[in-house]
Design a protein around this motif. Structure first.
Motif, PDB file in Angstrom:
ATOM      1  N   UNK A 236     -23.757  40.272 -85.713  1.00 23.28           N
ATOM      2  CA  UNK A 236     -22.637  39.364 -85.962  1.00 23.28           C
ATOM      3  C   UNK A 236     -23.116  38.070 -86.596  1.00 23.28           C
ATOM      4  N   UNK A 237     -22.231  37.476 -87.370  1.00 27.81           N
ATOM      5  CA  UNK A 237     -22.444  36.143 -87.938  1.00 27.81           C
ATOM      6  C   UNK A 237     -21.116  35.412 -87.956  1.00 27.81           C
ATOM      7  N   UNK A 238     -21.175  34.100 -87.888  1.00 22.16           N
ATOM      8  CA  UNK A 238     -19.968  33.277 -88.005  1.00 22.16           C
ATOM      9  C   UNK A 238     -20.162  32.291 -89.149  1.00 22.16           C
ATOM     10  N   UNK A 239     -19.326  32.402 -90.152  1.00 23.81           N
ATOM     11  CA  UNK A 239     -19.377  31.504 -91.293  1.00 23.81           C
ATOM     12  C   UNK A 239     -18.408  30.347 -91.094  1.00 23.81           C
ATOM     13  N   UNK A 240     -18.815  29.179 -91.562  1.00 22.56           N
ATOM     14  CA  UNK A 240     -17.965  27.997 -91.506  1.00 22.56           C
ATOM     15  C   UNK A 240     -17.777  27.437 -92.900  1.00 22.56           C
ATOM     16  N   UNK A 241     -16.627  26.880 -93.128  1.00 19.46           N
ATOM     17  CA  UNK A 241     -16.310  26.236 -94.405  1.00 19.46           C
ATOM     18  C   UNK A 241     -15.669  24.898 -94.074  1.00 19.46           C
ATOM     19  N   UNK A 242     -16.307  23.827 -94.502  1.00 18.76           N
ATOM     20  CA  UNK A 242     -15.788  22.492 -94.243  1.00 18.76           C
ATOM     21  C   UNK A 242     -15.350  21.856 -95.557  1.00 18.76           C
ATOM     22  N   UNK A 243     -14.155  21.287 -95.535  1.00 13.82           N
ATOM     23  CA  UNK A 243     -13.605  20.646 -96.728  1.00 13.82           C
ATOM     24  C   UNK A 243     -13.852  19.141 -96.703  1.00 13.82           C
ATOM     25  N   UNK A 244     -13.966  18.561 -97.896  1.00 15.39           N
ATOM     26  CA  UNK A 244     -14.206  17.113 -97.990  1.00 15.39           C
ATOM     27  C   UNK A 244     -12.944  16.317 -97.709  1.00 15.39           C
ATOM     28  N   UNK A 245     -11.802  16.988 -97.715  1.00 13.93           N
ATOM     29  CA  UNK A 245     -10.547  16.327 -97.431  1.00 13.93           C
ATOM     30  C   UNK A 245      -9.651  17.221 -96.601  1.00 13.93           C
ATOM     31  N   UNK A 246      -8.421  16.799 -96.433  1.00 20.85           N
ATOM     32  CA  UNK A 246      -7.502  17.558 -95.592  1.00 20.85           C
ATOM     33  C   UNK A 246      -7.132  18.891 -96.233  1.00 20.85           C
ATOM     34  N   UNK A 247      -7.102  19.931 -95.403  1.00 20.57           N
ATOM     35  CA  UNK A 247      -6.657  21.247 -95.874  1.00 20.57           C
ATOM     36  C   UNK A 247      -5.246  21.545 -95.386  1.00 20.57           C
ATOM     37  N   UNK A 248      -4.640  20.600 -94.689  1.00 15.85           N
ATOM     38  CA  UNK A 248      -3.313  20.874 -94.120  1.00 15.85           C
ATOM     39  C   UNK A 248      -2.311  21.204 -95.218  1.00 15.85           C
ATOM     40  N   UNK A 249      -2.444  20.529 -96.350  1.00  8.07           N
ATOM     41  CA  UNK A 249      -1.498  20.741 -97.444  1.00  8.07           C
ATOM     42  C   UNK A 249      -1.762  22.029 -98.218  1.00  8.07           C
ATOM     43  N   UNK A 250      -2.871  22.662 -97.945  1.00  5.85           N
ATOM     44  CA  UNK A 250      -3.205  23.910 -98.646  1.00  5.85           C
ATOM     45  C   UNK A 250      -2.562  25.071 -97.902  1.00  5.85           C
ATOM     46  N   UNK A 251      -1.633  25.734 -98.558  1.00  5.91           N
ATOM     47  CA  UNK A 251      -0.836  26.763 -97.886  1.00  5.91           C
ATOM     48  C   UNK A 251      -1.700  27.926 -97.378  1.00  5.91           C
ATOM     49  N   UNK A 252      -2.593  28.399 -98.228  1.00  9.81           N
ATOM     50  CA  UNK A 252      -3.395  29.565 -97.860  1.00  9.81           C
ATOM     51  C   UNK A 252      -4.855  29.323 -98.229  1.00  9.81           C
ATOM     52  N   UNK A 253      -5.741  29.594 -97.285  1.00  8.88           N
ATOM     53  CA  UNK A 253      -7.179  29.528 -97.524  1.00  8.88           C
ATOM     54  C   UNK A 253      -7.754  30.936 -97.419  1.00  8.88           C
ATOM     55  N   UNK A 254      -8.810  31.176 -98.172  1.00  4.91           N
ATOM     56  CA  UNK A 254      -9.388  32.511 -98.142  1.00  4.91           C
ATOM     57  C   UNK A 254     -10.898  32.500 -98.110  1.00  4.91           C
ATOM     58  N   UNK A 255     -11.450  33.597 -97.626  1.00  9.97           N
ATOM     59  CA  UNK A 255     -12.873  33.869 -97.716  1.00  9.97           C
ATOM     60  C   UNK A 255     -13.048  34.984 -98.750  1.00  9.97           C
ATOM     61  N   UNK A 256     -13.988  34.787 -99.645  1.00 10.18           N
ATOM     62  CA  UNK A 256     -14.280  35.731-100.705  1.00 10.18           C
ATOM     63  C   UNK A 256     -15.749  36.147-100.612  1.00 10.18           C
TER      64      UNK A 256
END
Length: 116
Positions: free
Chosen positions: A17-37
């Motif tokens: 198992x692994x757990x990936x993290x993605x941190x944004x430099x600003x707010x993601x609240x306004x982003x309707x959909x986020x994805x992992x590719x």
């Protein structure tokens, strides 16, 4: 434009198992959909999982039941928990908005290598 930074990749044996993290430099609240590719050598980038602001999720068939995407808007972060990893999961994993377009920018991503 929000900058995204991925972490948590590594080398793991099949079944691990692994757990990936993605941190944004600003707010993601306004982003309707986020994805992992992910993009494996010699292959096109593909969407692995996506999550809406409200928490609705969609997964690539080959990872259903093994991967879990989540987001924490308060921490401007998106996560990908990967269990029962297989060698065919080996790729560079990146996060981004969904959908992407020709103007989308990509971070360095996180290398995931699964040995058999």
């Amino acid at each position: 434009q929000v900058q995204l930074m991925e972490s948590g990749g590594g080398l793991v044996q099949a079944g691990g198992s692994l757990r990936l993290s993605c941190v944004a430099s600003g707010s993601i609240y306004s982003i309707a959909v986020m994805g992992w590719y992910r993009q494996a050598p010699g292959k096109q980038r593909e969407l692995v999982a996506r999550i809406s602001r409200g928490g609705s999720t969609v997964y690539l068939d080959s990872v259903k039941g093994r991967f879990t995407i989540s987001r924490d808007n308060a921490k401007n972060s998106v996560y990908l928990q990967m269990n029962s990893l297989k060698p065919e999961d080996t790729a560079v994993y990146s996060c981004n908005t969904w959908p992407t377009n020709s103007r989308s920018t990509w971070g360095q991503g996180a290398q995931v290598t699964v040995s058999s």
